[in-house]
Design a protein around this motif. Structure first.
Motif, PDB file in Angstrom:
ATOM      1  N   GLU A   6       5.452  20.420 -12.305  1.00 46.28           N
ATOM      2  CA  GLU A   6       6.695  20.866 -12.238  1.00 46.28           C
ATOM      3  C   GLU A   6       6.433  20.443 -14.217  1.00 46.28           C
ATOM      4  O   GLU A   6       7.650  21.762 -14.865  1.00 46.28           O
ATOM      5  N   MET A   7       5.742  19.914 -14.886  1.00 48.86           N
ATOM      6  CA  MET A   7       6.204  19.402 -16.171  1.00 48.86           C
ATOM      7  C   MET A   7       5.649  21.126 -16.749  1.00 48.86           C
ATOM      8  O   MET A   7       4.568  21.428 -16.353  1.00 48.86           O
ATOM      9  N   LYS A   8       5.663  21.436 -18.164  1.00 46.41           N
ATOM     10  CA  LYS A   8       5.602  22.126 -18.940  1.00 46.41           C
ATOM     11  C   LYS A   8       4.352  20.955 -19.588  1.00 46.41           C
ATOM     12  O   LYS A   8       4.317  20.224 -19.860  1.00 46.41           O
ATOM     13  N   LYS A  49       0.749  -1.533   0.198  1.00 43.25           N
ATOM     14  CA  LYS A  49      -0.263  -0.439   0.137  1.00 43.25           C
ATOM     15  C   LYS A  49       0.889   1.313   0.229  1.00 43.25           C
ATOM     16  O   LYS A  49       0.317   1.728  -0.506  1.00 43.25           O
ATOM     17  N   ASN A  50       1.926   1.488   0.501  1.00 43.92           N
ATOM     18  CA  ASN A  50       2.749   2.161   0.666  1.00 43.92           C
ATOM     19  C   ASN A  50       3.598   2.447  -0.482  1.00 43.92           C
ATOM     20  O   ASN A  50       3.744   4.013  -1.085  1.00 43.92           O
ATOM     21  N   GLU A  51       3.842   1.276  -1.084  1.00 38.12           N
ATOM     22  CA  GLU A  51       3.828   1.678  -2.142  1.00 38.12           C
ATOM     23  C   GLU A  51       3.793   2.388  -3.308  1.00 38.12           C
ATOM     24  O   GLU A  51       4.018   3.597  -4.481  1.00 38.12           O
ATOM     25  N   VAL A  52       2.174   2.779  -3.775  1.00 39.50           N
ATOM     26  CA  VAL A  52       1.520   2.557  -4.178  1.00 39.50           C
ATOM     27  C   VAL A  52       1.572   4.583  -3.798  1.00 39.50           C
ATOM     28  O   VAL A  52       1.087   5.001  -5.130  1.00 39.50           O
ATOM     29  N   THR A  53       1.258   4.113  -2.847  1.00 32.91           N
ATOM     30  CA  THR A  53       0.893   6.175  -1.447  1.00 32.91           C
ATOM     31  C   THR A  53       1.900   6.710  -2.743  1.00 32.91           C
ATOM     32  O   THR A  53       2.504   8.005  -3.148  1.00 32.91           O
ATOM     33  N   VAL A  54       3.751   6.369  -2.613  1.00 33.56           N
ATOM     34  CA  VAL A  54       4.726   7.208  -2.594  1.00 33.56           C
ATOM     35  C   VAL A  54       4.603   7.290  -4.589  1.00 33.56           C
ATOM     36  O   VAL A  54       5.111   7.802  -4.776  1.00 33.56           O
ATOM     37  N   VAL A  55       4.337   5.897  -5.099  1.00 32.93           N
ATOM     38  CA  VAL A  55       4.205   6.288  -6.779  1.00 32.93           C
ATOM     39  C   VAL A  55       3.295   7.191  -7.227  1.00 32.93           C
ATOM     40  O   VAL A  55       4.068   8.259  -7.778  1.00 32.93           O
ATOM     41  N   GLN A  56       1.868   7.115  -6.529  1.00 27.96           N
ATOM     42  CA  GLN A  56       0.775   8.432  -6.822  1.00 27.96           C
ATOM     43  C   GLN A  56       1.507   9.668  -6.247  1.00 27.96           C
ATOM     44  O   GLN A  56       1.409  10.809  -6.946  1.00 27.96           O
ATOM     45  N   GLU A  57       2.208   9.886  -5.294  1.00 30.93           N
ATOM     46  CA  GLU A  57       2.907  11.353  -5.032  1.00 30.93           C
ATOM     47  C   GLU A  57       4.138  11.738  -5.775  1.00 30.93           C
ATOM     48  O   GLU A  57       4.428  13.204  -6.020  1.00 30.93           O
ATOM     49  N   VAL A  58       5.176  10.555  -6.371  1.00 35.87           N
ATOM     50  CA  VAL A  58       6.159  11.260  -7.188  1.00 35.87           C
ATOM     51  C   VAL A  58       5.176  11.804  -8.541  1.00 35.87           C
ATOM     52  O   VAL A  58       5.896  12.526  -8.926  1.00 35.87           O
ATOM     53  N   VAL A  59       4.066  10.846  -8.849  1.00 37.46           N
ATOM     54  CA  VAL A  59       3.679  11.400 -10.320  1.00 37.46           C
ATOM     55  C   VAL A  59       3.295  12.461  -9.721  1.00 37.46           C
ATOM     56  O   VAL A  59       3.106  13.641 -11.320  1.00 37.46           O
ATOM     57  N   ASP A  60       2.618  13.197  -8.930  1.00 39.45           N
ATOM     58  CA  ASP A  60       1.609  13.995  -8.593  1.00 39.45           C
ATOM     59  C   ASP A  60       3.054  15.465  -8.932  1.00 39.45           C
ATOM     60  O   ASP A  60       2.445  16.165  -9.401  1.00 39.45           O
ATOM     61  N   CYS A  61       4.221  15.050  -8.246  1.00 40.79           N
ATOM     62  CA  CYS A  61       4.814  15.969  -7.734  1.00 40.79           C
ATOM     63  C   CYS A  61       5.504  15.792  -9.297  1.00 40.79           C
ATOM     64  O   CYS A  61       6.161  17.910  -9.468  1.00 40.79           O
ATOM     65  N   ILE A  62       6.461  14.831 -10.581  1.00 46.51           N
ATOM     66  CA  ILE A  62       5.898  15.755 -11.514  1.00 46.51           C
ATOM     67  C   ILE A  62       5.478  16.292 -12.371  1.00 46.51           C
ATOM     68  O   ILE A  62       5.097  17.405 -12.803  1.00 46.51           O
ATOM     69  N   ASN A  63       3.723  15.705 -11.960  1.00 44.80           N
ATOM     70  CA  ASN A  63       2.797  16.218 -13.669  1.00 44.80           C
ATOM     71  C   ASN A  63       2.912  17.840 -12.615  1.00 44.80           C
ATOM     72  O   ASN A  63       2.929  18.907 -14.152  1.00 44.80           O
ATOM     73  N   LEU A  93       4.696  12.967 -19.577  1.00 46.73           N
ATOM     74  CA  LEU A  93       5.054  11.686 -18.355  1.00 46.73           C
ATOM     75  C   LEU A  93       4.668  10.615 -18.813  1.00 46.73           C
ATOM     76  O   LEU A  93       3.444  10.121 -18.787  1.00 46.73           O
ATOM     77  N   TYR A  94       5.539   9.077 -18.707  1.00 47.53           N
ATOM     78  CA  TYR A  94       4.808   7.482 -18.978  1.00 47.53           C
ATOM     79  C   TYR A  94       5.467   6.804 -17.973  1.00 47.53           C
ATOM     80  O   TYR A  94       6.750   7.406 -17.549  1.00 47.53           O
ATOM     81  N   ARG A  95       5.126   5.403 -18.291  1.00 48.91           N
ATOM     82  CA  ARG A  95       6.014   5.123 -16.482  1.00 48.91           C
ATOM     83  C   ARG A  95       7.011   3.932 -17.846  1.00 48.91           C
ATOM     84  O   ARG A  95       4.934   2.592 -18.203  1.00 48.91           O
ATOM     85  N   TYR A 105      15.101  18.432 -12.755  1.00 50.15           N
ATOM     86  CA  TYR A 105      14.529  17.382 -11.870  1.00 50.15           C
ATOM     87  C   TYR A 105      15.138  18.362 -10.853  1.00 50.15           C
ATOM     88  O   TYR A 105      14.019  17.351  -9.906  1.00 50.15           O
ATOM     89  N   GLU A 106      15.829  19.376 -10.503  1.00 45.64           N
ATOM     90  CA  GLU A 106      15.910  20.060  -9.455  1.00 45.64           C
ATOM     91  C   GLU A 106      14.832  20.719  -8.554  1.00 45.64           C
ATOM     92  O   GLU A 106      13.648  20.156  -7.703  1.00 45.64           O
ATOM     93  N   ARG A 107      13.640  20.883  -9.974  1.00 47.39           N
ATOM     94  CA  ARG A 107      12.513  21.063  -8.993  1.00 47.39           C
ATOM     95  C   ARG A 107      11.394  20.412  -8.504  1.00 47.39           C
ATOM     96  O   ARG A 107      10.914  20.206  -7.968  1.00 47.39           O
ATOM     97  N   ILE A 108      11.799  18.741  -9.407  1.00 50.01           N
ATOM     98  CA  ILE A 108      10.565  17.549  -9.094  1.00 50.01           C
ATOM     99  C   ILE A 108      11.800  17.831  -7.893  1.00 50.01           C
ATOM    100  O   ILE A 108      10.394  16.607  -6.145  1.00 50.01           O
ATOM    101  N   GLN A 109      12.395  17.189  -7.137  1.00 51.44           N
ATOM    102  CA  GLN A 109      13.000  16.677  -6.585  1.00 51.44           C
ATOM    103  C   GLN A 109      12.881  17.204  -5.122  1.00 51.44           C
ATOM    104  O   GLN A 109      12.625  16.901  -3.934  1.00 51.44           O
ATOM    105  N   SER A 110      12.848  18.866  -5.318  1.00 52.37           N
ATOM    106  CA  SER A 110      12.200  20.144  -4.624  1.00 52.37           C
ATOM    107  C   SER A 110      10.733  19.809  -4.141  1.00 52.37           C
ATOM    108  O   SER A 110      10.812  19.749  -2.741  1.00 52.37           O
ATOM    109  N   ARG A 111      10.279  19.559  -4.255  1.00 53.42           N
ATOM    110  CA  ARG A 111       8.749  19.153  -4.370  1.00 53.42           C
ATOM    111  C   ARG A 111       8.643  18.051  -3.806  1.00 53.42           C
ATOM    112  O   ARG A 111       7.634  17.706  -2.669  1.00 53.42           O
ATOM    113  N   ILE A 112       9.562  16.761  -4.164  1.00 55.04           N
ATOM    114  CA  ILE A 112       9.551  15.821  -3.322  1.00 55.04           C
ATOM    115  C   ILE A 112       9.761  15.818  -1.861  1.00 55.04           C
ATOM    116  O   ILE A 112       9.085  15.323  -0.122  1.00 55.04           O
TER     117      ILE A 112
END
Length: 581
Positions: A211-213, A195-209, A218-220, A245-252
């Motif tokens: 920051e993107m133009k 369950k935690n894996e799914v949460t982490v993936v969703q958080e990462v995807v949200d942070c990436i989205n 984004l693809y998996r 990348y730095e913006r995504i990392q900062s948001r995470i």
């Protein structure tokens, strides 16, 4: 299983406005028209005339020769997995007999390489006005085929990227491609569950989205790997990618802080700039992506790697070499050869033994440096079978040499991989028994720093070998990890000084004195010492005065083949020695 029993009946009994043949032709045309519009495979089965038509695209995937065929039960035998065939025919017979109105079966077909592939076949029977089944119409879905979308993350997969590269890349310029990997996601599962894996993936995807133009998508790829494609041409896209990348990392990092540090994770990134994306096909892009992910793992978590074509080409060369090493090994070790270098007594200068050294010939006949291929053998695990082969070759050679020098000894280098992942003691015991040789004829040399990292395991193996009677030599003493502390751990019988020591001792009085003390200290511990790298008479004179137990180097002979060693150094006839038993 008997063939399907088709009911005999006349076409006019069906009371159709069109004849069954015309209807079947119309249905086949419909299947053909829709074939290119879907991933699945449509089919129509004429139950009356025993004819079958399937989407033409199925011929590319499965072991089917023609989209239209008759003698349906026998033809299915050619592309249905043997163990599932009877089950399929029985189910179709129930449809033909009118016992059921449909067909829904999960079983296996054979692909073009005749490997079983799971499919689900569904169909609906069409009956005439008198209730007689006329046709079976349905769809075949390949189970587990690459999904176009990943529902957990809400992202499209690399299947969409493939379509873009095949159809749309020529009309759209790519600014950059960025690979993003969640570091050590499997460790998060161990501590916090799926369950935690799914949460982490969703958080990462949200942070990436966030920051993107709009020109980025984004693809998996896999559960912990993502790809961002920038569909906008930039003069130098590397800097733009690094900033993203730095913006995504900062948001995470901010998200983790907001969640009270309940779950800690990082991401790593890899960038392919627009200078390189223009050259990439889809298949090459996937290979480069996997290469980049490997480089990211090598660098460690929370890092970014910028793709270099030269490094990728070096990676391909290594992969080709690894394949060549494996092929040669599987082909009865062709192009592998064991060379032997003489070891002489320190006082008399007589040959009393030899060191066995592995050589490998490329397909063009050139010899490759061991520095290049030995690490690949170790990393791949092939050093285990190759190392076993070396031991048998070396002891067979030792047996021949003992016809001339009764106490001849042979040295074999052992990799730490052989110790950690194979029963090296048993291998040595069996090789000694097969050649009817005493354990004292064999000296095992340690050359890798990896030994000291696993000292307890190595110490156990070394103890078993010494109990057996095999000699132990600590190679390259004084270089790398080989030092006085390792003597206490491994308790070797012999210490070998590298040529690096030899050169210094010949040229520098201080180094000469240092080597003298090392030899004296070694003798005080009742250990023997071998000095390597003697290449001329001046070096021999300087080193002999220190009274080492044995000497090795080009001055006495370069590594050579078995026949050269026996003929030139021992004065024997190779043809005769090949018959020794």
């Amino acid at each position: 299983m008997e063939k399907i029993q088709v009911k005999e009946t006349q076409a006019d009994e069906f009371q159709m406005t069109e004849s069954p043949i015309k209807t079947f032709e119309y249905l086949c045309k419909t299947v053909q028209d829709f074939s290119d519009c879907m991933e699945d495979f449509l089919y129509v089965y004429d139950l009356v005339h025993d004819k079958y038509y399937i989407s033409p695209s199925a011929l590319k995937r499965f072991n089917i020769e023609e989209e239209l065929f008759s003698d349906v039960s026998e033809t299915h035998r050619t592309f249905v997995y043997e163990k599932d065939y009877d089950m399929l025919i029985a189910d179709l017979q129930r449809v033909i007999d009118g016992e059921v109105d449909g067909h829904n079966l999960t079983y296996r077909w054979l692909d073009r390489e005749k490997k079983p592939v799971w499919i689900n076949c569904r169909g609906k029977s069409i009956r005439g006005k008198d209730g007689v089944p006329l046709f079976l119409i349905g769809c075949i879905n390949e189970l587990g085929r690459y999904p176009v979308a990943d529902q957990a993350s809400g992202l499209l997969t690399n299947i969409v990227i493939k379509d873009f590269f095949n159809t749309g890349k020529s009309h759209t310029k790519i600014g950059f491609i960025m690979c993003i990997s969640i570091d050590d996601l499997h460790h998060l599962n161990e501590w916090n569950g799926k369950k935690n894996e799914v949460t982490v993936v969703q958080e990462v995807v949200d942070c990436i989205n966030k920051e993107m133009k709009e020109t980025q998508m984004l693809y998996r790829l896999l559960k912990d790997q993502f790809v961002i494609i920038d569909y906008e041409s930039e003069s130098d896209s590397t800097e733009c990618a690094i900033e993203l990348y730095e913006r995504i990392q900062s948001r995470i990092e901010q998200r983790i802080e907001q969640n009270g540090y309940q779950t800690l994770y990082t991401i790593s990134g890899g960038i392919i700039s627009n200078r390189d994306t223009e050259k990439l096909s889809y298949d090459t892009m996937i290979q480069v992506t996997q290469f980049i992910l490997e480089k990211m793992r090598e660098q460690g978590p929370s890092t970014i790697y910028c793709y270099k074509e030269s490094e990728y080409n070096e990676f391909l060369d290594k992969r080709y070499l690894l394949s060549d090493l494996r092929k040669a090994m599987l082909n009865d070790y062709q192009r592998y050869e064991v060379y032997f270098q003489p070891i002489v007594n320190g006082n008399q200068g007589d040959i009393y033994g030899a060191e066995s050294l592995l050589r490998f010939y490329c397909s063009d006949g050139t010899m490759m440096s061991p520095v290049k291929f030995i690490p690949l053998l170790e990393d791949s695990g092939m050093i285990i079978p190759v190392g076993r082969w070396i031991i048998y070759q070396a002891l067979s050679f030792c047996k021949k040499c003992r016809q001339y020098i009764p106490d001849f000894k042979i040295s074999v280098n052992i990799s730490y991989v052989q110790i950690l992942k194979s029963n090296i003691v048993e291998t040595i015991e069996n090789a000694l028994k097969e050649n009817k040789l005493p354990p004292q004829c064999l000296v095992v040399e340690m050359t890798e720093s990896g030994y000291l990292e696993k000292s307890m395991i190595v110490k156990k193996v070394w103890s078993e070998l010494k109990t057996l009677g095999v000699g132990i030599a600590l190679d390259d003493f004084g270089t790398g990890y080989s030092n006085w502390s390792s003597i206490g751990i491994l308790l070797p019988n012999t210490i070998k000084l590298d040529r690096e020591f030899t050169i210094k001792a010949v040229k520098n009085p201080y180094e000469h004195q240092l080597m003298t003390h090392i030899i004296e200290a070694t003798h005080s511990l009742n250990l023997k010492i071998c000095v390597e790298g003697i290449e001329n008479e001046q070096e021999l004179h300087a080193i002999s005065s220190m009274e080492p137990d044995s000497i090795q180097g080009y001055y006495f002979g370069k590594p050579c083949t078995e026949s050269t060693f026996l003929n030139n150094l021992l004065g024997s006839d190779p043809a005769e020695t090949s018959n020794f038993s």
